[in-house]
Design a protein around this motif. Structure first.
Motif, mmCIF file in Angstrom:
data_model
loop_
_atom_site.group_PDB
_atom_site.id
_atom_site.type_symbol
_atom_site.label_atom_id
_atom_site.label_comp_id
_atom_site.label_asym_id
_atom_site.label_seq_id
_atom_site.Cartn_x
_atom_site.Cartn_y
_atom_site.Cartn_z
ATOM 1 N N GLU A 382 38.845 14.085 20.611
ATOM 2 C CA GLU A 382 40.112 13.679 21.032
ATOM 3 C C GLU A 382 39.979 12.567 22.227
ATOM 4 N N PHE A 383 39.111 12.896 23.101
ATOM 5 C CA PHE A 383 38.832 12.116 24.168
ATOM 6 C C PHE A 383 38.196 10.942 23.925
ATOM 7 N N GLY A 384 37.847 10.748 22.747
ATOM 8 C CA GLY A 384 36.823 9.287 22.293
ATOM 9 C C GLY A 384 35.564 9.426 22.549
ATOM 10 N N PHE A 385 34.979 10.634 22.911
ATOM 11 C CA PHE A 385 33.638 10.649 22.930
ATOM 12 C C PHE A 385 32.575 10.565 22.004
ATOM 13 N N ARG B 106 41.717 6.077 30.170
ATOM 14 C CA ARG B 106 42.225 4.997 28.724
ATOM 15 C C ARG B 106 43.432 5.895 28.206
ATOM 16 N N LEU B 108 44.548 7.033 24.675
ATOM 17 C CA LEU B 108 44.126 7.490 23.123
ATOM 18 C C LEU B 108 44.945 6.787 22.269
ATOM 19 N N PRO B 109 44.350 6.644 20.898
ATOM 20 C CA PRO B 109 45.127 6.082 19.702
ATOM 21 C C PRO B 109 46.429 6.447 19.728
ATOM 22 N N ILE B 114 44.840 9.517 29.380
ATOM 23 C CA ILE B 114 43.849 10.360 30.116
ATOM 24 C C ILE B 114 43.353 9.702 31.123
ATOM 25 N N TRP B 412 40.530 15.863 34.658
ATOM 26 C CA TRP B 412 41.222 15.297 33.557
ATOM 27 C C TRP B 412 42.770 15.443 33.747
ATOM 28 N N ARG B 421 48.419 17.918 18.616
ATOM 29 C CA ARG B 421 47.466 17.285 17.762
ATOM 30 C C ARG B 421 47.587 17.607 16.408
#
Lengths: 422, 422
Positions: A382-385, B106, B108-109, B114, B412, B421
């Motif tokens: 979810e955090f884009g990692f 950033r 998120l989509p 975050i 975070w 989600r």
């Protein structure tokens, strides 16, 4: 599963081989490491029948030993799951390689150039419970970040892990990298795990993944530095000004979407002045999804059918469709409750009050603190990692979802031209 | 120095008070923290007579106990040293505050925002030997980075530290911050130090500073995460192509400029094809400065008057005007020797061969690797950090010189608008 002195020597030989292999992995180019991952994926598909046959032995042994259905399910691999594993490996190829990244750099006043560059940690010891997918997962992330891996996946998955480790080693060797970079100590049982935890000469970091009990045991016994992951007694606080529609959906999503994971909600706290307005709809929605509510006396005054909560339950990570629910008098009381029971994983407030949101974000001590968002977002993907090693609940080195950069250290490269210190 | 059960309760009370105070320190503004440091400096000067009187008691006790002259000197404070301490505190005011810095962030989509933000570690446990300046040093860096500090500075400095801790607490209270943020456990002796090392509920990180033996003891006994600092068996390798003038000055500077510190040179390795060309001038310059050479047989063939080296000495951190010197056949042999004996602090090559320089920089596993530079440059002040907490020789969290950012963690911050989600 012998535990003689001879075994310790054999074990040390494996650890030393991993250490030696780690130096080669540390120098491997991104292209070499990606080629190895490509091979892992290919060989996983090719070895599917062997993997499933070995897994059947583990499952039979598990059934004979009376393992719970949930554990057996986590242990089980079928063709679809092996395919999914092989696909997941290919995704790691697409991730950027953290090794060699310059983190910072400058020229000192005297002309000496210093650069802080990412380097692999070395040897990663992974200790987890009988989930064979973690074997591939963690080994692949270790390889991509230039590390060797020593795996302890639990005796219950020993046969499966043995075949998976063979696949990993064959893949490394196929591209000219040392197979010794992946080792298992499953065949040494608990004594092997303990030895791994003490092996400061060979192992650079231990990453335990699994239950709170497993993680606690590793933290207690380890001499090797540990990155604690996982356990989450996760709270959500519905503030006086919380929107009802958001409250209903956020609580429901955080609790129900996947109750068995560490970022799922365990405790709901509600401001007393919002309880009558919010709780009926929130609890109706939860109960419609089969959630069992464990409530304090003030909640039970509104909802007499809820089970009374015990003191222990405030500190319990249910990991099931159970939820602890309480009413508090104020934001301060909510913060105090969270400070007392939080495992510092994820905490969330639902509010429309800007000052309260900021206080919550600033004052709660956790890896992730949220406003008006589901706690389920604390997640590497979810955090884009792109991949997740685990979720660190400690403060050193890494905090929150860990990606590939968290499997690296740095070193300082210093270039002079005969420079001496005055 | 009682070690009864009652003392443990009193000790836990202190640790709990430090933890509680750490929450307030974490929220302190930079202006508040700088005001506290200003006060520390002022009160140090005002209390100089008290400090020196307390120090005289420690010195007398030390002399009575037969403490070595070197230790007594490190323990001693006079007016000049107190002034220097007060001045050093003012310098920390000028350093930028790491707390609140956004490390990454950033959207998120799905629109969730975050941000990864620096936060204090919480409570820092510092364990060091009887050098009262470290008491001020580490407490001031902890305060600036929003942390509480629990200090164990050694029973030999107990009287001095007691007064210094009073100064620190008075300074905090003078600006409205909790004095409890600075605690000492010197009065609990070794049992207190052990308790501190186990206090996972109260202490977030342990930083030992001092001898290799002290650091090893802390690593062995601690349950709290440790940042290892210090010990340096530091090597320099004179490659075949090394310039003679650079070799002479770099070796001399690395060994002689300050032999008692961790980044000073301990072992010199010379390529066999450069030994005759380089060693005479290098050793002449060293011996003119009073260095005692401990040499292997091949060096002694060129320099018969050098003392023969014992095997142990290759692993010895002399911290004195002693130097281990050996001849190796190749860069590979130098790398192998360093891998075997290095404490992974600082390693340096003197060479004009680009390929060899790059191999050395890439393959040596140490916090700092250097080409054509004195090992004495591994230092927070030299690196431009303005202050140094110590030099980490481990790979997790911090590696090399540690400044204020290394006394922080991150968290975070997640901001949604009812996001769930999928």
């Amino acid at each position: 599963m012998l535990q003689t002195e001879l075994d310790t020597a054999v074990l040390d030989e494996r650890l030393a081989a991993a250490k030696e292999a780690s130096y080669r992995l540390a120098r491997a180019t991104t292209a070499e490491k990606n080629a190895a991952l490509e091979q892992v994926s290919t060989l996983l598909r090719a070895a599917a029948a062997d993997i499933i046959a070995a897994n059947a032995l583990d499952l039979q042994a598990g059934r004979d030993a009376g393992l719970a259905t949930g554990l057996l399910d986590r242990l089980a691999l079928d063709e679809r799951r092996v395919e999914a594993l092989a696909d997941a490996v290919l995704e790691v190829i697409g991730l950027s390689d953290p090794v060699g990244e310059t983190v910072s750099g400058r020229s000192l006043p005297n002309g000496v150039r210093i650069d802080q560059v990412r380097v692999p940690l070395g040897v990663i010891g992974a200790i987890y419970e009988a989930r064979p997918n973690v074997t591939i997962d963690i080994a692949v992330l270790a390889i991509k970040s230039g590390n060797a891996a020593v795996l302890r996946g639990g005796t219950a998955a020993e046969q499966t892990n043995r075949v998976l480790v063979e696949v990993l080693r064959d893949a490394l060797e196929a591209v000219g990298l040392p197979g010794a970079a992946v080792q298992t100590v499953d065949d040494f049982g608990r004594a092997g795990a303990r030895h791994l935890m003490q092996a400061r000469d060979y192992v650079d970091v231990l990453i335990p993944r699994g239950s709170a009990a497993l993680i606690r045991a590793v933290v207690e016994e380890a001499r090797v530095p540990v990155i604690e992951t996982g356990a989450g007694v996760v709270h959500m606080f519905l503030d006086e000004s919380a929107r009802e529609d958001w409250a209903v959906e956020l609580v429901h999503n955080a609790k129900v979407q996947r109750p068995s994971v560490c970022n799922a909600l365990e405790t709901l706290l509600v401001h007393r002045d919002a309880a009558q307005r919010l709780l009926p709809a929130v609890l109706d929605r939860l109960e419609a999804s089969g959630v069992t509510v464990h409530a304090d006396e003030r909640v039970r005054a509104l909802r007499p059918e809820a089970a009374p909560i015990t003191d222990d339950e405030w500190a319990t990570e249910h990991m099931s469709l159970d939820l602890s629910v309480g009413i508090v008098d104020s934001l301060d009381d909510a913060l105090a409750h969270i400070r007392r029971y939080s495992t510092k994983h994820t905490e969330s407030i639902v509010t429309n009050d800007l000052a309260n949101a900021e206080r919550f974000l600033n004052e709660v001590d956790a890896a992730a603190v949220m406003v008006n968002a589901s706690t389920r977002f604390t997640d590497g993907a979810e955090f884009g990692f792109g991949a997740e090693v685990g979720i660190s609940t400690q403060k050193l080195h890494a905090r929150g979802p860990m990606g590939l950069p968290e499997l690296t250290s740095t070193k300082w490269i210093v270039r002079g031209a005969g420079h001496v210190r005055a």
